[in-house]
Design an enzyme around this catalytic site. Structure first.
Site, PDB file in Angstrom:
ATOM      1  N   ARG A  60      -3.666  -9.136  -7.467  1.00 37.06           N
ATOM      2  CA  ARG A  60      -2.685  -8.498  -6.566  1.00 37.06           C
ATOM      3  C   ARG A  60      -2.235  -9.499  -5.501  1.00 37.06           C
ATOM      4  NH1 ARG A  60       0.462  -4.409  -6.899  1.00 37.06           N
ATOM      5  NH2 ARG A  60      -1.215  -3.015  -7.489  1.00 37.06           N
TER       6      ARG A  60
ATOM      7  N   ARG B 296       0.332 -11.739 -17.623  1.00 38.67           N
ATOM      8  CA  ARG B 296      -0.478 -11.942 -16.401  1.00 38.67           C
ATOM      9  C   ARG B 296      -1.945 -11.587 -16.617  1.00 38.67           C
ATOM     10  NH1 ARG B 296       0.887  -7.200 -11.923  1.00 38.67           N
ATOM     11  NH2 ARG B 296       0.626  -5.392 -13.287  1.00 38.67           N
TER      12      ARG B 296
ATOM     13  N   HIS C 181       7.035 -12.428  -9.876  1.00 35.19           N
ATOM     14  CA  HIS C 181       6.911 -11.279  -8.959  1.00 35.19           C
ATOM     15  C   HIS C 181       6.283 -11.727  -7.628  1.00 35.19           C
ATOM     16  CE1 HIS C 181       5.489  -7.359  -7.519  1.00 35.19           C
ATOM     17  NE2 HIS C 181       5.892  -6.745  -8.599  1.00 35.19           N
TER      18      HIS C 181
ATOM     19  N   ASP D 107      11.863  -0.105  -3.017  1.00 35.13           N
ATOM     20  CA  ASP D 107      11.624  -0.629  -4.375  1.00 35.13           C
ATOM     21  C   ASP D 107      12.992  -0.699  -5.053  1.00 35.13           C
ATOM     22  OD1 ASP D 107       9.169   0.198  -6.987  1.00 35.13           O
ATOM     23  OD2 ASP D 107      10.686  -1.402  -6.823  1.00 35.13           O
TER      24      ASP D 107
ATOM     25  N   GLU E 100      11.430 -10.879  -5.837  1.00 37.06           N
ATOM     26  CA  GLU E 100      11.075 -11.191  -7.224  1.00 37.06           C
ATOM     27  C   GLU E 100      12.282 -11.739  -7.991  1.00 37.06           C
ATOM     28  OE1 GLU E 100       9.245  -7.590  -8.759  1.00 37.06           O
ATOM     29  OE2 GLU E 100       8.652  -7.099  -6.702  1.00 37.06           O
TER      30      GLU E 100
HETATM   31  O1  TA6 Z   1       8.286  -4.999  -8.441  1.00 36.33           O
HETATM   32  C1  TA6 Z   1       8.086  -3.722  -7.879  1.00 36.33           C
HETATM   33  C2  TA6 Z   1       7.149  -2.952  -8.781  1.00 36.33           C
HETATM   34  O2  TA6 Z   1       7.716  -2.690 -10.026  1.00 36.33           O
HETATM   35  C3  TA6 Z   1       6.767  -1.678  -8.028  1.00 36.33           C
HETATM   36  O3  TA6 Z   1       7.348  -0.549  -8.620  1.00 36.33           O
HETATM   37  C4  TA6 Z   1       5.240  -1.702  -8.077  1.00 36.33           C
HETATM   38  O4  TA6 Z   1       4.796  -1.038  -9.240  1.00 36.33           O
HETATM   39  C5  TA6 Z   1       4.987  -3.193  -8.102  1.00 36.33           C
HETATM   40  O5  TA6 Z   1       5.941  -3.685  -9.009  1.00 36.33           O
HETATM   41  C6  TA6 Z   1       3.578  -3.591  -8.401  1.00 36.33           C
HETATM   42  O6  TA6 Z   1       3.318  -3.440  -9.749  1.00 36.33           O
HETATM   43  P1  TA6 Z   1       1.789  -3.642 -10.228  1.00 36.33           P
HETATM   44  O7  TA6 Z   1       1.786  -3.337 -11.679  1.00 36.33           O
HETATM   45  O8  TA6 Z   1       1.456  -5.086  -9.938  1.00 36.33           O
HETATM   46  O9  TA6 Z   1       0.980  -2.713  -9.402  1.00 36.33           O
END
Ligand code: TA6
Length: 286
Positions: free
Chosen positions: A65, A91, A154, A199, A258
């Site tokens: 994360r 990933r 991301h 988002d 991103e």
């Molecule tokens: O990029 C935004 C997103 O798609 C959010 O909707 C949230 O889900 C974030 O990615 C994090 O995704 P993850 O799968 O890493 O928890």
């Protein structure tokens, strides 16, 4: 692969995962072979630029994360099978280090590689005064037909306080907002500021984006190539509490910008073709 390269220190990182630590005159950084996941980048004379959750998992089969997760070959939940991992498999895979070369500019360039399905992924990471990221996605020549994929770098960025920053560069761009429900929004005509869960998938934009952070007295510029989607995300309070690998109060110190190829801007390749997505991230004192 010889990794006895000045400035490159392979070791065992958090969770015992294989880590490459970089320390040169121009920057420091950390990258895990798990997901080829860059978790840290700090150019000389600056605060750390990438954000990493203090609650992140560091274990096989789970995403890290923060930093720069690589989303491939889909973005978000799998469109048909909810049991598959969000943001795809890349990933979660162990990537292989192909090379580590220090350029004349003193910047160490790492090249990593993995395969997923019929795709060969090659990732070039150069943590210097700027952070250069380049993901090359190649569809094997042995594939029997064209294949579509989504992809994203991301990037999680560290900020002083989410309600004290603004993002410019997308004022004239329409976006798909995922919250409070999925809806198309016309260009806002003003910088992005944050006062709730945000988002958004900005579509049809190749523009650079600038994060203005008066609290840290800096600007972070994210420029890109090979991408027509830019995703902006902050989970705010409730979503942060629903994520076990995200501290309840961490939402105030991060934002995602991103570099993506998603939705209408997903990529379709013929066998043997490839597509590159690049991001350049730089921090300037402001
Ligand atoms: O990029 C935004 C997103 O798609 C959010 O909707 C949230 O889900 C974030 O990615 C994090 O995704 P993850 O799968 O890493 O928890």
């Amino acid at each position: 692969m010889r990794t006895s390269m000045p400035g490159l220190m392979p070791d065992s990182g958090l969770g015992g995962l294989s880590r490459l630590r970089v320390q040169t005159d121009c920057a420091s950084g950390e990258l895990y072979l798990h997901g080829a996941h860059l978790t840290s980048w700090q150019p000389a004379g600056h605060h750390p630029v990438l954000w990493l959750s203090g609650s992140s998992w560091f274990e096989p089969g789970k995403p890290i994360r923060g930093g720069v997760p690589i989303c491939f070959p889909w973005f978000g939940p799998h469109p048909q099978d909810a049991s598959l991992p969000a943001h795809g498999s890349a990933r979660l895979q162990e990537w292989q280090l192909q090379s580590a070369v220090c350029g004349d500019d003193g910047v160490l360039k790492l090249v990593l590689q993995t395969e997923t399905g019929n795709f060969l992924l090659r990732y070039e990471v150069s943590p210097g005064r700027e952070l250069q990221l380049r993901l090359t996605c190649e569809l094997s020549a042995t594939a029997v037909a064209a294949e579509r994929f989504e992809a994203a770098l991301h990037t999680y960025l560290s900020v002083s306080e989410i309600q004290g920053i603004e993002i410019t560069g997308l004022e004239k761009t329409g976006y798909l907002s995922k919250v409070p429900q999925l809806q198309w929004c016309e260009p806002a005509g003003q910088p992005i500021r944050f006062s709730e869960e945000t988002d958004r998938v900005y579509q049809n934009t190749a523009d650079a984006v600038v994060l203005h952070d008066p609290g840290l007295q800096r600007r972070i510029t994210v420029s890109k190539q090979g991408s027509l989607s830019t995703v902006i995300w902050n989970p705010w309070i409730d979503k942060s509490r629903r994520m076990p690998d995200f501290g309840d109060d961490e939402w105030t110190g991060m934002v995602c910008i991103e570099t993506a190829c998603v939705g209408d801007h997903a990529v379709v390749l013929q066998p043997g073709q490839s597509h590159q997505i690049s991001a350049t991230i730089r921090a300037d004192h402001a």
